[in-house]
Write an enzyme that holds these catalytic residues in place. Sequence first.
Site, PDB file in Angstrom:
ATOM      1  N   ASN A   1     -11.078 -24.179 -77.940  1.00  0.00           N
ATOM      2  CA  ASN A   1      -9.673 -23.876 -78.215  1.00  0.00           C
ATOM      3  C   ASN A   1      -9.035 -25.129 -78.801  1.00  0.00           C
ATOM      4  O   ASN A   1      -8.750 -26.090 -78.083  1.00  0.00           O
ATOM      5  CB  ASN A   1      -9.008 -23.472 -76.882  1.00  0.00           C
ATOM      6  CG  ASN A   1      -7.576 -23.046 -77.040  1.00  0.00           C
ATOM      7  OD1 ASN A   1      -6.946 -23.275 -78.078  1.00  0.00           O
ATOM      8  ND2 ASN A   1      -7.035 -22.432 -76.004  1.00  0.00           N
TER       9      ASN A   1
ATOM     10  N   ARG B   1     -10.958 -19.720 -80.288  1.00  0.00           N
ATOM     11  CA  ARG B   1      -9.605 -19.275 -80.606  1.00  0.00           C
ATOM     12  C   ARG B   1      -9.375 -19.570 -82.084  1.00  0.00           C
ATOM     13  O   ARG B   1      -9.506 -20.713 -82.518  1.00  0.00           O
ATOM     14  CB  ARG B   1      -8.586 -20.034 -79.758  1.00  0.00           C
ATOM     15  CG  ARG B   1      -7.179 -19.798 -80.211  1.00  0.00           C
ATOM     16  CD  ARG B   1      -6.225 -20.614 -79.359  1.00  0.00           C
ATOM     17  NE  ARG B   1      -4.885 -20.495 -79.851  1.00  0.00           N
ATOM     18  CZ  ARG B   1      -4.087 -21.539 -80.092  1.00  0.00           C
ATOM     19  NH1 ARG B   1      -4.516 -22.767 -79.896  1.00  0.00           N
ATOM     20  NH2 ARG B   1      -2.874 -21.354 -80.513  1.00  0.00           N
TER      21      ARG B   1
ATOM     22  N   HIS C   1       0.132 -16.607 -80.862  1.00  0.00           N
ATOM     23  CA  HIS C   1       0.014 -16.652 -79.388  1.00  0.00           C
ATOM     24  C   HIS C   1      -0.420 -15.291 -78.825  1.00  0.00           C
ATOM     25  O   HIS C   1      -0.185 -15.004 -77.651  1.00  0.00           O
ATOM     26  CB  HIS C   1       1.352 -17.039 -78.707  1.00  0.00           C
ATOM     27  CG  HIS C   1       1.798 -18.438 -78.969  1.00  0.00           C
ATOM     28  ND1 HIS C   1       3.127 -18.759 -79.149  1.00  0.00           N
ATOM     29  CD2 HIS C   1       1.112 -19.595 -79.076  1.00  0.00           C
ATOM     30  CE1 HIS C   1       3.242 -20.069 -79.356  1.00  0.00           C
ATOM     31  NE2 HIS C   1       2.030 -20.596 -79.325  1.00  0.00           N
TER      32      HIS C   1
ATOM     33  N   LEU D   1       6.330 -20.174 -73.730  1.00  0.00           N
ATOM     34  CA  LEU D   1       7.155 -21.356 -74.002  1.00  0.00           C
ATOM     35  C   LEU D   1       6.353 -22.609 -73.656  1.00  0.00           C
ATOM     36  O   LEU D   1       6.261 -23.005 -72.486  1.00  0.00           O
ATOM     37  CB  LEU D   1       8.442 -21.303 -73.170  1.00  0.00           C
ATOM     38  CG  LEU D   1       9.265 -20.003 -73.279  1.00  0.00           C
ATOM     39  CD1 LEU D   1      10.443 -20.029 -72.292  1.00  0.00           C
ATOM     40  CD2 LEU D   1       9.775 -19.797 -74.699  1.00  0.00           C
TER      41      LEU D   1
ATOM     42  N   ASN E   1       4.443 -26.172 -76.089  1.00  0.00           N
ATOM     43  CA  ASN E   1       4.782 -26.968 -77.273  1.00  0.00           C
ATOM     44  C   ASN E   1       5.212 -26.058 -78.406  1.00  0.00           C
ATOM     45  O   ASN E   1       6.154 -26.334 -79.121  1.00  0.00           O
ATOM     46  CB  ASN E   1       3.567 -27.793 -77.712  1.00  0.00           C
ATOM     47  CG  ASN E   1       3.475 -29.070 -76.933  1.00  0.00           C
ATOM     48  OD1 ASN E   1       4.494 -29.723 -76.695  1.00  0.00           O
ATOM     49  ND2 ASN E   1       2.284 -29.422 -76.514  1.00  0.00           N
ATOM     50  N   GLY E   2       4.448 -24.981 -78.580  1.00  0.00           N
ATOM     51  CA  GLY E   2       4.872 -23.906 -79.484  1.00  0.00           C
ATOM     52  C   GLY E   2       5.518 -22.818 -78.642  1.00  0.00           C
ATOM     53  O   GLY E   2       5.117 -22.616 -77.495  1.00  0.00           O
TER      54      GLY E   2
ATOM     55  N   ARG F   1       8.968 -28.316 -83.758  1.00  0.00           N
ATOM     56  CA  ARG F   1       9.207 -27.362 -84.858  1.00  0.00           C
ATOM     57  C   ARG F   1      10.618 -26.805 -84.760  1.00  0.00           C
ATOM     58  O   ARG F   1      11.111 -26.530 -83.661  1.00  0.00           O
ATOM     59  CB  ARG F   1       8.216 -26.199 -84.769  1.00  0.00           C
ATOM     60  CG  ARG F   1       6.851 -26.539 -85.289  1.00  0.00           C
ATOM     61  CD  ARG F   1       5.862 -25.414 -85.041  1.00  0.00           C
ATOM     62  NE  ARG F   1       4.968 -25.715 -83.952  1.00  0.00           N
ATOM     63  CZ  ARG F   1       4.103 -24.884 -83.413  1.00  0.00           C
ATOM     64  NH1 ARG F   1       4.012 -23.645 -83.856  1.00  0.00           N
ATOM     65  NH2 ARG F   1       3.317 -25.249 -82.423  1.00  0.00           N
TER      66      ARG F   1
ATOM     67  N   GLY G   1       7.577 -22.343 -69.702  1.00  0.00           N
ATOM     68  CA  GLY G   1       7.833 -21.077 -69.014  1.00  0.00           C
ATOM     69  C   GLY G   1       7.369 -21.095 -67.566  1.00  0.00           C
ATOM     70  O   GLY G   1       8.027 -20.560 -66.676  1.00  0.00           O
ATOM     71  N   GLU G   2       6.232 -21.768 -67.319  1.00  0.00           N
ATOM     72  CA  GLU G   2       5.683 -21.790 -65.955  1.00  0.00           C
ATOM     73  C   GLU G   2       6.382 -22.805 -65.066  1.00  0.00           C
ATOM     74  O   GLU G   2       6.441 -22.635 -63.851  1.00  0.00           O
ATOM     75  CB  GLU G   2       4.189 -22.164 -66.012  1.00  0.00           C
ATOM     76  CG  GLU G   2       3.333 -21.108 -66.669  1.00  0.00           C
ATOM     77  CD  GLU G   2       1.967 -21.660 -67.098  1.00  0.00           C
ATOM     78  OE1 GLU G   2       1.531 -22.694 -66.548  1.00  0.00           O
ATOM     79  OE2 GLU G   2       1.353 -21.055 -67.993  1.00  0.00           O
ATOM     80  N   ASN G   3       6.884 -23.888 -65.698  1.00  0.00           N
ATOM     81  CA  ASN G   3       7.311 -25.043 -64.883  1.00  0.00           C
ATOM     82  C   ASN G   3       8.795 -25.350 -64.882  1.00  0.00           C
ATOM     83  O   ASN G   3       9.218 -26.247 -64.159  1.00  0.00           O
ATOM     84  CB  ASN G   3       6.565 -26.294 -65.354  1.00  0.00           C
ATOM     85  CG  ASN G   3       5.078 -26.178 -65.131  1.00  0.00           C
ATOM     86  OD1 ASN G   3       4.643 -25.936 -64.008  1.00  0.00           O
ATOM     87  ND2 ASN G   3       4.297 -26.303 -66.186  1.00  0.00           N
TER      88      ASN G   3
ATOM     89  N   GLU H   1      -5.455 -18.697 -71.560  1.00  0.00           N
ATOM     90  CA  GLU H   1      -5.990 -18.390 -72.888  1.00  0.00           C
ATOM     91  C   GLU H   1      -7.518 -18.467 -72.940  1.00  0.00           C
ATOM     92  O   GLU H   1      -8.166 -17.596 -73.517  1.00  0.00           O
ATOM     93  CB  GLU H   1      -5.443 -19.424 -73.862  1.00  0.00           C
ATOM     94  CG  GLU H   1      -4.780 -18.826 -75.043  1.00  0.00           C
ATOM     95  CD  GLU H   1      -4.002 -19.861 -75.836  1.00  0.00           C
ATOM     96  OE1 GLU H   1      -4.320 -21.059 -75.747  1.00  0.00           O
ATOM     97  OE2 GLU H   1      -3.073 -19.447 -76.529  1.00  0.00           O
TER      98      GLU H   1
HETATM   99  P1  AMP Z   1       1.801 -26.220 -73.292  1.00  0.00           P
HETATM  100  O1  AMP Z   1       1.867 -26.250 -74.783  1.00  0.00           O
HETATM  101  O2  AMP Z   1       1.742 -24.851 -72.731  1.00  0.00           O
HETATM  102  O3  AMP Z   1       0.744 -27.134 -72.723  1.00  0.00           O
HETATM  103  O4  AMP Z   1       3.204 -26.820 -72.784  1.00  0.00           O
HETATM  104  C1  AMP Z   1       3.495 -28.175 -72.931  1.00  0.00           C
HETATM  105  C2  AMP Z   1       4.961 -28.404 -72.709  1.00  0.00           C
HETATM  106  O5  AMP Z   1       5.367 -27.878 -71.441  1.00  0.00           O
HETATM  107  C3  AMP Z   1       5.322 -29.886 -72.619  1.00  0.00           C
HETATM  108  O6  AMP Z   1       5.563 -30.433 -73.867  1.00  0.00           O
HETATM  109  C4  AMP Z   1       6.582 -29.858 -71.800  1.00  0.00           C
HETATM  110  O7  AMP Z   1       7.703 -29.770 -72.681  1.00  0.00           O
HETATM  111  C5  AMP Z   1       6.537 -28.568 -71.030  1.00  0.00           C
HETATM  112  N1  AMP Z   1       6.529 -28.780 -69.568  1.00  0.00           N
HETATM  113  C6  AMP Z   1       5.465 -29.005 -68.777  1.00  0.00           C
HETATM  114  N2  AMP Z   1       5.877 -29.159 -67.488  1.00  0.00           N
HETATM  115  C7  AMP Z   1       7.227 -29.006 -67.485  1.00  0.00           C
HETATM  116  C8  AMP Z   1       8.256 -29.043 -66.482  1.00  0.00           C
HETATM  117  N3  AMP Z   1       7.955 -29.271 -65.185  1.00  0.00           N
HETATM  118  N4  AMP Z   1       9.525 -28.838 -66.875  1.00  0.00           N
HETATM  119  C9  AMP Z   1       9.829 -28.603 -68.153  1.00  0.00           C
HETATM  120  N5  AMP Z   1       8.916 -28.559 -69.141  1.00  0.00           N
HETATM  121  C10 AMP Z   1       7.636 -28.757 -68.814  1.00  0.00           C
END
Ligand code: AMP
Length: 413
Positions: free
Chosen positions: A7, A98, A186, A215, A217-218, A247, A339-341, A390
């Site tokens: 990936n 991917r 996605h 939600l 980086n992208g 972006r 979205g998760e955090n 993913e």
């Molecule tokens: P991903 O592309 O799914 O790995 O998401 C990465 C992004 O998740 C990072 O650039 C952060 O902006 C965001 N992120 C990770 N943990 C948190 C958190 N606890 N609160 C807000 N944003 C987070």
Amino acid sequence: MKILVLNSGSSSQKCRLYQVAPGAPLDPPPALWRAEIEWGLAQEPASLRIENSRGERIEERIDATTRAAAVERMLRGLWEGAAPAVRAPSEIQAVGHRIVHGGAEFRAPARIDARVLQAIAHHAEIAPLHNRAEIEGVRLVEKHLGSVPQVAVFDTAFHRTLPRSAAVYPGPYAWLDEGIERYGFHGINHRYCAERAARMLGKTPAEFRVITCHLGNGCSLAAVSGGHSVDTTMGFTPLEGLMMGTRSGSVDPGILIHLARKHRYTPDDLDRILNRESGLLGLSGVSSDLREVLAAARQGHSRAGLAFDVFLHRLRAGIGWMLASLGGLDALVFTAGIGENSPDVRAGACEPFAFLGLRLDPAKNADPAGDADVAAGDSSVRVLVIRAQEDWAIARECRQLLDSAQGKPPGRE
Ligand code: AMP
């Protein structure tokens, strides 16, 4: 069947090895082996992390001069060094990749052969960063694992069910002949989350309307009805739609005409500005990482506060757009890094929809345990947090394709 998943993202290359049984469940088992390369900034070495199921680890800087050399180093870690997973490359029975852009022809995963590879190369014109790295991955697997079956799992495939009214741009009709239409991205995770949400709520996908908010980086949203994507916020490229880490998401195309005329910007200038110098980073001047933007905003950094407000405004507008395409809603799903955090983002996104009876449980939203329903008991719409999986989704789709190609009904070895 041992399936390796590759990936490649814009800033990292992830790799996982799974044992995948026929008819494998949606819930991921622990990976047998996981590796990740984080590409350093210009001139900096990349970093490699590997861990196997016995907890053995490697962490090292790789001074590889090319991306390919770093990926080769990672692949060799499967059978060599301090954290191997197999005794020989031949133990790996299939490889899933991917592939970000599959264009109009791929509605489902495809076994990679010369024709499929050529089609992926063709779409590299639209998604250069991703598709080229992915093709390189296919070649490196060929080199090190020989003639193992390789499967392309496309990020665009899930959205091939978009109705024409949602897929076609209101430009000249000739755009359609050039393949300029909305593809969406996605899709691997949107599909996984929609299925998982239905399962968590005891619904069959056929009777289920869900908005999945990817939600990270992208960022993109998908409206999923009856198990099919009916709308999504990304379009011809992964630049359309929501504001993201670096972006811009959608902006008035008139701005680009204006900038090109006024500053004589070239296509490469515009590409750099819109893809790498915009979004949370561009507006805040602090970071593309929402955690850092929020921390600065809390300390009164006004540009960081503005960046968060715009991010939220665009997200809410996107949810409203998806809602209109669905005509009703059973569940709203939040997934990927933000979205998760981020309880703040989830709360902010849900707030304007309170008039529909959509309400969060503040305590659950503050601390969801794993995949969880964080809506209030009496909410008219369930709100779920679902971890993006993913790589596991790719491994499952890969196994399904190989089983069906061999004429085996799913669920039989
Ligand atoms: P991903 O592309 O799914 O790995 O998401 C990465 C992004 O998740 C990072 O650039 C952060 O902006 C965001 N992120 C990770 N943990 C948190 C958190 N606890 N609160 C807000 N944003 C987070």
